[in-house]
Scaffold this motif. Sequence first.
Motif, PDB file in Angstrom:
ATOM      1  N   PRO A 110     -16.082  41.748 -17.160  1.00  0.00           N
ATOM      2  CA  PRO A 110     -15.813  40.339 -16.876  1.00  0.00           C
ATOM      3  C   PRO A 110     -15.270  40.109 -15.477  1.00  0.00           C
ATOM      4  O   PRO A 110     -15.414  39.035 -14.920  1.00  0.00           O
ATOM      5  CB  PRO A 110     -14.782  39.972 -17.949  1.00  0.00           C
ATOM      6  N   ALA A 111     -14.594  41.133 -14.880  1.00  0.00           N
ATOM      7  CA  ALA A 111     -14.017  40.960 -13.551  1.00  0.00           C
ATOM      8  C   ALA A 111     -15.036  41.213 -12.441  1.00  0.00           C
ATOM      9  O   ALA A 111     -14.729  41.008 -11.275  1.00  0.00           O
ATOM     10  CB  ALA A 111     -12.816  41.897 -13.381  1.00  0.00           C
ATOM     11  N   PHE A 112     -16.221  41.665 -12.813  1.00  0.00           N
ATOM     12  CA  PHE A 112     -17.227  41.998 -11.805  1.00  0.00           C
ATOM     13  C   PHE A 112     -17.688  40.734 -11.089  1.00  0.00           C
ATOM     14  O   PHE A 112     -18.140  39.769 -11.711  1.00  0.00           O
ATOM     15  CB  PHE A 112     -18.406  42.702 -12.476  1.00  0.00           C
ATOM     16  N   ASP A 113     -17.564  40.717  -9.767  1.00  0.00           N
ATOM     17  CA  ASP A 113     -17.927  39.558  -8.960  1.00  0.00           C
ATOM     18  C   ASP A 113     -18.844  40.016  -7.836  1.00  0.00           C
ATOM     19  O   ASP A 113     -18.403  40.680  -6.892  1.00  0.00           O
ATOM     20  CB  ASP A 113     -16.666  38.901  -8.392  1.00  0.00           C
ATOM     21  N   ALA A 114     -20.121  39.684  -7.947  1.00  0.00           N
ATOM     22  CA  ALA A 114     -21.111  40.112  -6.963  1.00  0.00           C
ATOM     23  C   ALA A 114     -21.423  39.039  -5.929  1.00  0.00           C
ATOM     24  O   ALA A 114     -22.258  39.255  -5.053  1.00  0.00           O
ATOM     25  CB  ALA A 114     -22.403  40.528  -7.667  1.00  0.00           C
ATOM     26  N   ARG A 115     -20.747  37.897  -5.984  1.00  0.00           N
ATOM     27  CA  ARG A 115     -21.081  36.798  -5.076  1.00  0.00           C
ATOM     28  C   ARG A 115     -20.938  37.148  -3.598  1.00  0.00           C
ATOM     29  O   ARG A 115     -21.777  36.721  -2.783  1.00  0.00           O
ATOM     30  CB  ARG A 115     -20.217  35.578  -5.421  1.00  0.00           C
ATOM     31  N   PRO A 116     -19.922  37.929  -3.194  1.00  0.00           N
ATOM     32  CA  PRO A 116     -19.832  38.247  -1.757  1.00  0.00           C
ATOM     33  C   PRO A 116     -21.037  39.011  -1.213  1.00  0.00           C
ATOM     34  O   PRO A 116     -21.248  39.025  -0.002  1.00  0.00           O
ATOM     35  CB  PRO A 116     -18.562  39.113  -1.683  1.00  0.00           C
ATOM     36  N   LEU A 117     -21.824  39.633  -2.089  1.00  0.00           N
ATOM     37  CA  LEU A 117     -23.000  40.373  -1.630  1.00  0.00           C
ATOM     38  C   LEU A 117     -24.141  39.459  -1.218  1.00  0.00           C
ATOM     39  O   LEU A 117     -25.027  39.862  -0.460  1.00  0.00           O
ATOM     40  CB  LEU A 117     -23.487  41.324  -2.726  1.00  0.00           C
ATOM     41  N   THR A 118     -24.137  38.236  -1.730  1.00  0.00           N
ATOM     42  CA  THR A 118     -25.267  37.322  -1.491  1.00  0.00           C
ATOM     43  C   THR A 118     -24.862  35.990  -0.875  1.00  0.00           C
ATOM     44  O   THR A 118     -25.736  35.242  -0.430  1.00  0.00           O
ATOM     45  CB  THR A 118     -26.013  37.044  -2.814  1.00  0.00           C
ATOM     46  N   ASP A 119     -23.577  35.674  -0.853  1.00  0.00           N
ATOM     47  CA  ASP A 119     -23.147  34.406  -0.256  1.00  0.00           C
ATOM     48  C   ASP A 119     -23.528  34.356   1.221  1.00  0.00           C
ATOM     49  O   ASP A 119     -23.516  35.388   1.913  1.00  0.00           O
ATOM     50  CB  ASP A 119     -21.633  34.225  -0.392  1.00  0.00           C
ATOM     51  N   PRO A 120     -23.876  33.160   1.735  1.00  0.00           N
ATOM     52  CA  PRO A 120     -24.233  33.048   3.155  1.00  0.00           C
ATOM     53  C   PRO A 120     -23.077  33.489   4.055  1.00  0.00           C
ATOM     54  O   PRO A 120     -21.904  33.245   3.756  1.00  0.00           O
ATOM     55  CB  PRO A 120     -24.531  31.552   3.328  1.00  0.00           C
ATOM     56  N   VAL A 121     -23.431  34.145   5.149  1.00  0.00           N
ATOM     57  CA  VAL A 121     -22.433  34.601   6.125  1.00  0.00           C
ATOM     58  C   VAL A 121     -22.838  34.074   7.490  1.00  0.00           C
ATOM     59  O   VAL A 121     -23.953  34.332   7.960  1.00  0.00           O
ATOM     60  CB  VAL A 121     -22.329  36.142   6.161  1.00  0.00           C
ATOM     61  N   ASP A 122     -21.948  33.339   8.128  1.00  0.00           N
ATOM     62  CA  ASP A 122     -22.217  32.809   9.462  1.00  0.00           C
ATOM     63  C   ASP A 122     -22.296  33.953  10.468  1.00  0.00           C
ATOM     64  O   ASP A 122     -21.478  34.879  10.444  1.00  0.00           O
ATOM     65  CB  ASP A 122     -21.106  31.832   9.856  1.00  0.00           C
ATOM     66  N   ALA A 123     -23.307  33.920  11.340  1.00  0.00           N
ATOM     67  CA  ALA A 123     -23.514  35.000  12.302  1.00  0.00           C
ATOM     68  C   ALA A 123     -22.312  35.171  13.219  1.00  0.00           C
ATOM     69  O   ALA A 123     -21.911  36.298  13.533  1.00  0.00           O
ATOM     70  CB  ALA A 123     -24.775  34.734  13.121  1.00  0.00           C
ATOM     71  N   ALA A 124     -21.722  34.069  13.659  1.00  0.00           N
ATOM     72  CA  ALA A 124     -20.562  34.155  14.541  1.00  0.00           C
ATOM     73  C   ALA A 124     -19.377  34.794  13.814  1.00  0.00           C
ATOM     74  O   ALA A 124     -18.631  35.588  14.398  1.00  0.00           O
ATOM     75  CB  ALA A 124     -20.190  32.767  15.048  1.00  0.00           C
ATOM     76  N   THR A 125     -19.216  34.464  12.534  1.00  0.00           N
ATOM     77  CA  THR A 125     -18.141  35.065  11.741  1.00  0.00           C
ATOM     78  C   THR A 125     -18.336  36.567  11.607  1.00  0.00           C
ATOM     79  O   THR A 125     -17.389  37.350  11.731  1.00  0.00           O
ATOM     80  CB  THR A 125     -18.095  34.425  10.341  1.00  0.00           C
ATOM     81  N   ALA A 126     -19.586  36.979  11.376  1.00  0.00           N
ATOM     82  CA  ALA A 126     -19.878  38.412  11.234  1.00  0.00           C
ATOM     83  C   ALA A 126     -19.623  39.153  12.541  1.00  0.00           C
ATOM     84  O   ALA A 126     -19.079  40.266  12.540  1.00  0.00           O
ATOM     85  CB  ALA A 126     -21.318  38.606  10.782  1.00  0.00           C
ATOM     86  N   ARG A 127     -20.005  38.544  13.675  1.00  0.00           N
ATOM     87  CA  ARG A 127     -19.778  39.200  14.967  1.00  0.00           C
ATOM     88  C   ARG A 127     -18.281  39.343  15.252  1.00  0.00           C
ATOM     89  O   ARG A 127     -17.823  40.381  15.736  1.00  0.00           O
ATOM     90  CB  ARG A 127     -20.463  38.425  16.089  1.00  0.00           C
ATOM     91  N   ALA A 128     -17.526  38.284  14.955  1.00  0.00           N
ATOM     92  CA  ALA A 128     -16.085  38.343  15.166  1.00  0.00           C
ATOM     93  C   ALA A 128     -15.440  39.385  14.253  1.00  0.00           C
ATOM     94  O   ALA A 128     -14.519  40.105  14.662  1.00  0.00           O
ATOM     95  CB  ALA A 128     -15.462  36.971  14.915  1.00  0.00           C
ATOM     96  N   TYR A 129     -15.958  39.477  13.049  1.00  0.00           N
ATOM     97  CA  TYR A 129     -15.436  40.465  12.099  1.00  0.00           C
ATOM     98  C   TYR A 129     -15.723  41.880  12.583  1.00  0.00           C
ATOM     99  O   TYR A 129     -14.840  42.755  12.565  1.00  0.00           O
ATOM    100  CB  TYR A 129     -16.086  40.221  10.737  1.00  0.00           C
ATOM    101  N   ARG A 130     -16.944  42.135  13.056  1.00  0.00           N
ATOM    102  CA  ARG A 130     -17.291  43.452  13.597  1.00  0.00           C
ATOM    103  C   ARG A 130     -16.396  43.790  14.785  1.00  0.00           C
ATOM    104  O   ARG A 130     -15.891  44.922  14.899  1.00  0.00           O
ATOM    105  CB  ARG A 130     -18.756  43.477  14.024  1.00  0.00           C
ATOM    106  N   LYS A 131     -16.198  42.826  15.673  1.00  0.00           N
ATOM    107  CA  LYS A 131     -15.354  43.060  16.851  1.00  0.00           C
ATOM    108  C   LYS A 131     -13.944  43.425  16.438  1.00  0.00           C
ATOM    109  O   LYS A 131     -13.313  44.312  17.027  1.00  0.00           O
ATOM    110  CB  LYS A 131     -15.361  41.811  17.734  1.00  0.00           C
ATOM    111  N   GLN A 132     -13.438  42.750  15.407  1.00  0.00           N
ATOM    112  CA  GLN A 132     -12.094  43.051  14.924  1.00  0.00           C
ATOM    113  C   GLN A 132     -12.011  44.472  14.364  1.00  0.00           C
ATOM    114  O   GLN A 132     -11.058  45.205  14.634  1.00  0.00           O
ATOM    115  CB  GLN A 132     -11.692  42.043  13.842  1.00  0.00           C
TER     116      GLN A 132
END
Length: 389
Positions: free
Chosen positions: A4-26
């Motif tokens: 019941p605690a299994f949550d797969a939404r982060p695997l498919t939720d939209p991710v903003d490209a700028a957010t991903a780049r900033a996250y990688r840089k961090q």
Amino acid sequence: MSSPAFDARPLTDPVDAATARAYRKQLLSTGRAPKTAGWAAGCLIVAVVGVFGLVVVNLVFRLVFAPFFEGSPPEGAGSIAIILVVGLIAVGLTALIVKAYRNGGVRWYRLDHFARANGMTWYPQASNPPLPGMIFSLGSSRTATDILRGEQPRLVEFGNYRYTTGSGKNRTTHRWGYVAIRLGTPLPHIVLDAEGNNTFLGTNLPQTFDKHQRLSLEGDFDKYFSLYCPEGYEQDALYLFTPDIMARFIDNAAQLDVEIVDDWLFLYGKRDFSTLDPRTWGWLFSVVGALMDKLAQWERWRDDRLAMPAAGAAASGVDGGAAGSAPDGVAGALPFAPPVEALRPPPGVAPSGRRLKTAVPWATILIGGAIVIVWFALQSGVFGAIFSR
């Protein structure tokens, strides 16, 4: 890690490209992620641009200096066309490399947030992971990637693993996915070789075990797994693999190879486990969940070979009279029998049960050798010469 605690939404939720780049840089700036990915992308771009530059220089050189040498220069239009084609290929490859590099940030972002949503921690990479499983001691360049680790109710780790063997043209990279579950006590070395992922050449595993260590279990279990346990530990294996546990392995892990070694349980597959595919994660979580509540039963196992002779003597009253009576001249003897639990062997495995004996895979070697001989015979025309007589 219940379903019941299994949550797969982060695997498919939209991710903003700028957010991903900033996250990688961090991640790179804090040292949490290796910088090798950026270096690799840069090297590939340099290589592509370098090849393009060499082609252009070669063509220009031939156009300008060919009249001074034998032969005729290439047609101007043809040279320009070649330059344009190579240039387009170089631009396309560069764009693909840059896109793959940026998508790596999206992948890291998704896996990290998926781990957090399910009570785990994500680690991008680990070299030479200190795990006792059979795949972790082979070859070189041993690297685990996209590791997801949970601590409750016990340590469970999911990851992808790579190691290389051979060198030069014979260099091979081996790919595995693994699940590592920490047990509460060491157990005998036991391997379940899944029949469903083997080939006509034999086992899918990187090691072959002495056939005298194979134990046949009741029911249909042998159709799905070949179980190997150290000689002399057959009864211990039967204690561990009760019918209900065998049923869980058949129903949930029939395509996975299993290894119990020291205080670890490993599940192996020749594919990536840590992916962005929700179905893969749902399957892996269900496998772990099906086994989790049975592991406590395993942890009650003790190796009788570690029993201390003195404990047996105390239990039977040898060399000390009956329990509850003190020998003459000895003060302070216990007026009661010691608890039965204290007489149990300590946690651990005797040396004879800690590792299985390996064997040379002669069948695989012979079949592989026969294939090589036939191939060389076909290439050299030996068969044609024989049949043409």
